[in-house]
Motif scaffolding. Structure first.
Motif, PDB file in Angstrom:
ATOM      1  N   TRP A  32      -0.035 -27.340 -12.093  1.00 47.28           N
ATOM      2  CA  TRP A  32       1.158 -27.735 -11.354  1.00 47.28           C
ATOM      3  C   TRP A  32       1.040 -29.168 -10.838  1.00 47.28           C
ATOM      4  O   TRP A  32       2.007 -29.920 -10.820  1.00 47.28           O
ATOM      5  N   SER A  41       9.158 -25.992 -16.518  1.00 49.99           N
ATOM      6  CA  SER A  41       8.368 -24.879 -15.998  1.00 49.99           C
ATOM      7  C   SER A  41       7.305 -24.514 -17.016  1.00 49.99           C
ATOM      8  O   SER A  41       7.329 -24.972 -18.145  1.00 49.99           O
ATOM      9  N   GLU A  90       7.284 -17.600 -14.316  1.00 49.03           N
ATOM     10  CA  GLU A  90       7.096 -19.001 -14.680  1.00 49.03           C
ATOM     11  C   GLU A  90       7.003 -19.806 -13.394  1.00 49.03           C
ATOM     12  O   GLU A  90       7.606 -19.444 -12.380  1.00 49.03           O
ATOM     13  N   VAL A  92       7.926 -23.311 -11.645  1.00 46.92           N
ATOM     14  CA  VAL A  92       8.796 -24.474 -11.766  1.00 46.92           C
ATOM     15  C   VAL A  92       7.967 -25.692 -11.377  1.00 46.92           C
ATOM     16  O   VAL A  92       7.409 -25.762 -10.285  1.00 46.92           O
ATOM     17  N   ARG A  93       7.874 -26.630 -12.282  1.00 49.07           N
ATOM     18  CA  ARG A  93       6.910 -27.724 -12.181  1.00 49.07           C
ATOM     19  C   ARG A  93       7.091 -28.640 -10.963  1.00 49.07           C
ATOM     20  O   ARG A  93       6.135 -28.968 -10.286  1.00 49.07           O
TER      21      ARG A  93
END
Length: 160
Positions: A32, A41, A90, A92-93
């Motif tokens: 991340w 993501s 997932e 989310v970046r």
């Protein structure tokens, strides 16, 4: 995000509950923290005791099982049920949530562990029936060694 990374580097912020790897281990903070603008993501594998902050479409989500009272099991077992129901996770970046420490955690802890274990047994019977999974395959709180070397011991083998 860059400001948060600076705070992490200065040790003025930390990942959520770093003392409890199962709670957020699947998030893979190292991934991340990398800035990959091409990825919105990235998928992760669910792991028992995972308690992420989530965004989800409400329609069709299983409800929280109402047997737990106080602090303990409720969120972790709900995420476990989402996994059994086939939901995928997932990360989310470029988004994050800040958790501010607050008073009151001690007051919410279930004081009688036997009540919590009884409710966990009931929950396991419930998900065994609902998702048609053999109870013997529903081990919860199973010991595991994580990437950072932390060992988490068996917590509730008697709940089977």
């Amino acid at each position: 995000k860059d400001q948060l990374i600076d705070l992490l580097d200065q040790k003025l912020a930390s990942t959520f509950h770093p003392y409890f790897p199962p709670g957020h281990y699947p998030t893979d903070y190292q991934k991340w923290l990398q800035n990959e603008p091409s990825e919105f993501s990235y998928p992760i594998q669910y792991m028992k005791r995972f308690e992420p902050y989530i965004l989800a479409y409400k329609h069709g989500l299983p409800e929280f099982w109402d047997g737990f009272r106080g602090f303990g099991y409720n969120a972790a077992t709900w995420f476990w049920e989402l996994d059994l129901a086939g939901y995928k996770y997932e990360v989310v970046r470029d988004y994050f949530v800040l958790h501010l420490n607050h008073e009151g955690r001690k007051e919410r802890i279930i004081s009688d562990g036997s009540i919590a274990k009884l409710q966990l047994r009931r929950f396991m019977r419930y998900i065994s029936r609902k998702y048609q999974v053999e109870r013997a395959k529903l081990r919860y709180w199973k010991g595991r060694r994580y990437g950072n070397g932390t060992q988490v011991s068996l917590f509730c083998e008697s709940c089977l």
